[in-house]
Write an enzyme that holds these catalytic residues in place. Sequence first.
Site, PDB file in Angstrom:
ATOM      1  N   THR A 124       0.814  -1.226   0.000  1.00 42.74           N
ATOM      2  CA  THR A 124       0.000   0.000   0.000  1.00 42.74           C
ATOM      3  C   THR A 124       0.844   1.271   0.000  1.00 42.74           C
ATOM      4  O   THR A 124       1.979   1.270   0.506  1.00 42.74           O
ATOM      5  CB  THR A 124      -0.902  -0.014   1.257  1.00 42.74           C
ATOM      6  OG1 THR A 124      -1.494   1.258   1.419  1.00 42.74           O
ATOM      7  CG2 THR A 124      -0.120  -0.319   2.528  1.00 42.74           C
ATOM      8  N   ASP A 125       0.241   2.359  -0.474  1.00 41.88           N
ATOM      9  CA  ASP A 125       0.922   3.667  -0.426  1.00 41.88           C
ATOM     10  C   ASP A 125       1.028   4.197   1.005  1.00 41.88           C
ATOM     11  O   ASP A 125       1.778   5.121   1.277  1.00 41.88           O
ATOM     12  CB  ASP A 125       0.199   4.694  -1.319  1.00 41.88           C
ATOM     13  CG  ASP A 125      -1.256   4.963  -0.932  1.00 41.88           C
ATOM     14  OD1 ASP A 125      -1.778   4.302  -0.015  1.00 41.88           O
ATOM     15  OD2 ASP A 125      -1.872   5.850  -1.555  1.00 41.88           O
ATOM     16  N   GLU A 126       0.242   3.588   1.924  1.00 45.17           N
ATOM     17  CA  GLU A 126       0.242   4.108   3.304  1.00 45.17           C
ATOM     18  C   GLU A 126       1.601   3.984   3.977  1.00 45.17           C
ATOM     19  O   GLU A 126       1.885   4.685   4.946  1.00 45.17           O
ATOM     20  CB  GLU A 126      -0.799   3.359   4.153  1.00 45.17           C
ATOM     21  CG  GLU A 126      -2.192   3.548   3.654  1.00 45.17           C
ATOM     22  CD  GLU A 126      -3.211   3.657   4.779  1.00 45.17           C
ATOM     23  OE1 GLU A 126      -2.821   3.678   5.955  1.00 45.17           O
ATOM     24  OE2 GLU A 126      -4.404   3.728   4.453  1.00 45.17           O
ATOM     25  N   TYR A 163      -1.957  -0.477  11.024  1.00 44.74           N
ATOM     26  CA  TYR A 163      -2.090  -1.180   9.735  1.00 44.74           C
ATOM     27  C   TYR A 163      -0.878  -0.905   8.845  1.00 44.74           C
ATOM     28  O   TYR A 163      -0.227  -1.830   8.352  1.00 44.74           O
ATOM     29  CB  TYR A 163      -3.387  -0.752   9.029  1.00 44.74           C
ATOM     30  CG  TYR A 163      -3.389  -1.053   7.541  1.00 44.74           C
ATOM     31  CD1 TYR A 163      -3.476  -2.362   7.079  1.00 44.74           C
ATOM     32  CD2 TYR A 163      -3.278  -0.028   6.592  1.00 44.74           C
ATOM     33  CE1 TYR A 163      -3.459  -2.641   5.711  1.00 44.74           C
ATOM     34  CE2 TYR A 163      -3.258  -0.302   5.233  1.00 44.74           C
ATOM     35  CZ  TYR A 163      -3.348  -1.604   4.796  1.00 44.74           C
ATOM     36  OH  TYR A 163      -3.316  -1.895   3.455  1.00 44.74           O
ATOM     37  N   LYS A 211       2.098  -3.372   7.409  1.00 43.85           N
ATOM     38  CA  LYS A 211       2.356  -3.594   5.986  1.00 43.85           C
ATOM     39  C   LYS A 211       3.816  -3.247   5.657  1.00 43.85           C
ATOM     40  O   LYS A 211       4.472  -3.937   4.884  1.00 43.85           O
ATOM     41  CB  LYS A 211       1.409  -2.760   5.117  1.00 43.85           C
ATOM     42  CG  LYS A 211      -0.037  -3.194   5.126  1.00 43.85           C
ATOM     43  CD  LYS A 211      -0.283  -4.594   4.572  1.00 43.85           C
ATOM     44  CE  LYS A 211      -0.134  -4.697   3.069  1.00 43.85           C
ATOM     45  NZ  LYS A 211      -0.570  -6.013   2.538  1.00 43.85           N
TER      46      LYS A 211
HETATM   47  P1  NAD Z   1      -9.926  -7.035   2.225  1.00 46.12           P
HETATM   48  O1  NAD Z   1      -9.907  -6.810   3.687  1.00 46.12           O
HETATM   49  O2  NAD Z   1     -11.157  -6.754   1.448  1.00 46.12           O
HETATM   50  O3  NAD Z   1      -9.517  -8.547   1.912  1.00 46.12           O
HETATM   51  C1  NAD Z   1      -8.509  -9.228   2.612  1.00 46.12           C
HETATM   52  C2  NAD Z   1      -8.778 -10.719   2.478  1.00 46.12           C
HETATM   53  O4  NAD Z   1      -7.736 -11.432   3.161  1.00 46.12           O
HETATM   54  C3  NAD Z   1     -10.102 -11.159   3.129  1.00 46.12           C
HETATM   55  O5  NAD Z   1     -10.807 -11.976   2.222  1.00 46.12           O
HETATM   56  C4  NAD Z   1      -9.681 -11.954   4.349  1.00 46.12           C
HETATM   57  O6  NAD Z   1     -10.565 -12.999   4.689  1.00 46.12           O
HETATM   58  C5  NAD Z   1      -8.330 -12.490   3.901  1.00 46.12           C
HETATM   59  N1  NAD Z   1      -7.441 -12.821   5.026  1.00 46.12           N
HETATM   60  C6  NAD Z   1      -7.230 -12.095   6.155  1.00 46.12           C
HETATM   61  N2  NAD Z   1      -6.342 -12.727   6.942  1.00 46.12           N
HETATM   62  C7  NAD Z   1      -5.982 -13.868   6.291  1.00 46.12           C
HETATM   63  C8  NAD Z   1      -5.080 -14.923   6.582  1.00 46.12           C
HETATM   64  N3  NAD Z   1      -4.387 -14.943   7.730  1.00 46.12           N
HETATM   65  N4  NAD Z   1      -4.952 -15.931   5.691  1.00 46.12           N
HETATM   66  C9  NAD Z   1      -5.673 -15.936   4.538  1.00 46.12           C
HETATM   67  N5  NAD Z   1      -6.537 -14.960   4.210  1.00 46.12           N
HETATM   68  C10 NAD Z   1      -6.681 -13.922   5.069  1.00 46.12           C
HETATM   69  O7  NAD Z   1      -8.695  -6.195   1.664  1.00 46.12           O
HETATM   70  P2  NAD Z   1      -8.449  -5.581   0.214  1.00 46.12           P
HETATM   71  O8  NAD Z   1      -8.910  -4.193   0.221  1.00 46.12           O
HETATM   72  O9  NAD Z   1      -8.949  -6.537  -0.804  1.00 46.12           O
HETATM   73  O10 NAD Z   1      -6.867  -5.567   0.204  1.00 46.12           O
HETATM   74  C11 NAD Z   1      -6.122  -6.659  -0.321  1.00 46.12           C
HETATM   75  C12 NAD Z   1      -4.644  -6.348  -0.212  1.00 46.12           C
HETATM   76  O11 NAD Z   1      -4.351  -5.161  -0.946  1.00 46.12           O
HETATM   77  C13 NAD Z   1      -4.159  -6.099   1.209  1.00 46.12           C
HETATM   78  O12 NAD Z   1      -2.891  -6.680   1.356  1.00 46.12           O
HETATM   79  C14 NAD Z   1      -4.067  -4.579   1.317  1.00 46.12           C
HETATM   80  O13 NAD Z   1      -3.068  -4.207   2.233  1.00 46.12           O
HETATM   81  C15 NAD Z   1      -3.683  -4.221  -0.101  1.00 46.12           C
HETATM   82  N6  NAD Z   1      -4.105  -2.886  -0.564  1.00 46.12           N
HETATM   83  C16 NAD Z   1      -5.421  -2.501  -0.465  1.00 46.12           C
HETATM   84  C17 NAD Z   1      -5.802  -1.259  -0.969  1.00 46.12           C
HETATM   85  C18 NAD Z   1      -7.239  -0.797  -0.906  1.00 46.12           C
HETATM   86  O14 NAD Z   1      -7.519   0.366  -1.230  1.00 46.12           O
HETATM   87  N7  NAD Z   1      -8.199  -1.631  -0.541  1.00 46.12           N
HETATM   88  C19 NAD Z   1      -4.847  -0.411  -1.549  1.00 46.12           C
HETATM   89  C20 NAD Z   1      -3.520  -0.836  -1.610  1.00 46.12           C
HETATM   90  C21 NAD Z   1      -3.172  -2.085  -1.131  1.00 46.12           C
HETATM   91  O1  DAU Z   2      -4.171   4.021   0.686  1.00 45.74           O
HETATM   92  C1  DAU Z   2      -4.398   2.662   0.501  1.00 45.74           C
HETATM   93  C2  DAU Z   2      -5.252   2.135   1.636  1.00 45.74           C
HETATM   94  O2  DAU Z   2      -6.597   2.533   1.344  1.00 45.74           O
HETATM   95  C3  DAU Z   2      -5.201   0.615   1.775  1.00 45.74           C
HETATM   96  O3  DAU Z   2      -3.894   0.231   2.099  1.00 45.74           O
HETATM   97  C4  DAU Z   2      -6.175   0.144   2.862  1.00 45.74           C
HETATM   98  O4  DAU Z   2      -6.176  -1.265   2.928  1.00 45.74           O
HETATM   99  C5  DAU Z   2      -7.566   0.622   2.491  1.00 45.74           C
HETATM  100  O5  DAU Z   2      -8.472   0.285   3.509  1.00 45.74           O
HETATM  101  C6  DAU Z   2      -7.547   2.133   2.273  1.00 45.74           C
HETATM  102  O6  DAU Z   2      -7.296   2.793   3.543  1.00 45.74           O
HETATM  103  P1  DAU Z   2      -8.043   4.133   3.947  1.00 45.74           P
HETATM  104  O7  DAU Z   2      -7.959   4.320   5.397  1.00 45.74           O
HETATM  105  O8  DAU Z   2      -7.569   5.248   3.079  1.00 45.74           O
HETATM  106  O9  DAU Z   2      -9.536   3.745   3.461  1.00 45.74           O
HETATM  107  P2  DAU Z   2     -10.952   4.168   4.062  1.00 45.74           P
HETATM  108  O10 DAU Z   2     -11.946   3.873   2.994  1.00 45.74           O
HETATM  109  O11 DAU Z   2     -11.154   3.596   5.410  1.00 45.74           O
HETATM  110  O12 DAU Z   2     -10.838   5.743   4.204  1.00 45.74           O
HETATM  111  C7  DAU Z   2     -10.615   6.586   3.090  1.00 45.74           C
HETATM  112  C8  DAU Z   2     -10.524   7.997   3.610  1.00 45.74           C
HETATM  113  O13 DAU Z   2     -11.837   8.384   4.062  1.00 45.74           O
HETATM  114  C9  DAU Z   2      -9.611   8.167   4.802  1.00 45.74           C
HETATM  115  O14 DAU Z   2      -8.957   9.425   4.727  1.00 45.74           O
HETATM  116  C10 DAU Z   2     -10.541   8.143   6.007  1.00 45.74           C
HETATM  117  C11 DAU Z   2     -11.821   8.745   5.449  1.00 45.74           C
HETATM  118  N1  DAU Z   2     -13.062   8.226   6.048  1.00 45.74           N
HETATM  119  C12 DAU Z   2     -13.243   6.877   6.124  1.00 45.74           C
HETATM  120  C13 DAU Z   2     -14.385   6.362   6.684  1.00 45.74           C
HETATM  121  C14 DAU Z   2     -14.576   4.853   6.792  1.00 45.74           C
HETATM  122  C15 DAU Z   2     -14.051   9.103   6.479  1.00 45.74           C
HETATM  123  O15 DAU Z   2     -13.905  10.335   6.371  1.00 45.74           O
HETATM  124  N2  DAU Z   2     -15.185   8.581   7.026  1.00 45.74           N
HETATM  125  C16 DAU Z   2     -15.391   7.241   7.174  1.00 45.74           C
HETATM  126  O16 DAU Z   2     -16.453   6.831   7.719  1.00 45.74           O
END
Ligand code: NAD
Ligand code: DAU
Length: 355
Positions: free
Chosen positions: A133-135, A159, A163
């Site tokens: 992730t970019d985080e 988190y 990562k």
């Molecule tokens: P998500 O939470 O929707 O999915 C994660 C999945 O992993 C779930 O299905 C969960 O059951 C499974 N899981 C959790 N623990 C596990 C374990 N110990 N063994 C096997 N499976 C397990 O998350 P996502 O948004 O689909 O993110 C997927 C990946 O991409 C993550 O590694 C996250 O850090 C990365 N990522 C997400 C975003 C985003 O915006 N969502 C952006 C950048 C990177």
């Molecule tokens: O940047 C990549 C990340 O994006 C991934 O690594 C994470 O797995 C993914 O969950 C996501 O993280 P964020 O914290 O950015 O996602 P979220 O949707 O929770 O929040 C997006 C932005 O919106 C963040 O600045 C927090 C804000 N937010 C979120 C929620 C849930 C609100 O203002 N209100 C809310 O209720």
Amino acid sequence: MTILVTGSAGFIGANFVIDWLSEMDETVISLDKLTYAGNLNNLAEVEEDERHVFVHGDIGDSQQIDRLLHTYKPRAVVNFAAESHVDRSIHEPEAFLQTNIIGTFRLLESSRRYCSDLNEKRKRDFRFLHVSTDEVYGSLDEDAPASTESKCYQPNNPYSASKASSEHLVRAYYHTYGLPVLTTNCSNNYGPYQFPEKLIPLVIHNALAHKPLPTYGDGLQIRDWLYVGDHCRAIRMVLDEGSCGEVYNIGGLNEKANIEVVRILCDILNELRPVNGNTSITSYHDLITFVKDRPGHDRRYAIDASKIETELGWRPAETFATGIQKTVEWYLDNQEWVDLVLSGDYHQWIERQYA
Ligand code: NAD
Ligand code: DAU
């Protein structure tokens, strides 16, 4: 040929498996622990596909992973499995350390053992792709340049710290053991099958239920939004052509303040599903509510994705306008999916977070 995809029943993992099976003629072994975020309905589209084998399991279960690797002999492991929600990591960090750090470590160990039993050609061709992730780069000032792959890591929440830690292990396995690894750092994804605790699906869900649209702090935090299909294509390209040991940033070229995203969602919903005249609101905008900020809330993320563009020719195909329109339409057309994922755990979470 076969690949092993972990976290395949989550948001991005499921999109990746569906995308892979439509683009490639290769079997996918898909593994997921099915935590609250994992949902087999996300994979319903490929349930009947003979090239897809779902396995319920944990990346931290070394015996199970060893068995899978030796049975199916994949040419690659793509690791999406993670605890992924920043807000949950603030309330209960331990699961994040367990899966994101220890789980990744065990998956690396199993992959190393598996690789050492392969013949030279298969060993050379094997890949371990870690999705991150970019985080990990931490927060940027308003006018700072976007993060490149060489920016120092400054994670600010449990988190992102977990990562970052997992990425260091991946890197170490390349340098110490020669495991052929690739790492991708992507910005915020949006699209179908995203669990409605994340901003975009949460806002759509709450708006349709005429509930407040919780916007943290002043709503001016900036995220760089990428349509999930573009992320999946980028991962396929990195797996195919990326250089081992390298890190590739993936970004949407699309920085937006949270409040702007919330307003855009309200505009689209006002058009597609106008507010019924019998309520106290006249527009979804009336539901926008500023709430207590997230502790340690990073102000701005921005990704410099020029490396993947120059080296591999990837660029996002969707603009935010096209991607977000498709996404809202998907949620409106798939209300049944939303109803099914809103389990007891979801309601407890919403109570705890927004009380
Ligand atoms: P998500 O939470 O929707 O999915 C994660 C999945 O992993 C779930 O299905 C969960 O059951 C499974 N899981 C959790 N623990 C596990 C374990 N110990 N063994 C096997 N499976 C397990 O998350 P996502 O948004 O689909 O993110 C997927 C990946 O991409 C993550 O590694 C996250 O850090 C990365 N990522 C997400 C975003 C985003 O915006 N969502 C952006 C950048 C990177
Ligand atoms: O940047 C990549 C990340 O994006 C991934 O690594 C994470 O797995 C993914 O969950 C996501 O993280 P964020 O914290 O950015 O996602 P979220 O949707 O929770 O929040 C997006 C932005 O919106 C963040 O600045 C927090 C804000 N937010 C979120 C929620 C849930 C609100 O203002 N209100 C809310 O209720």
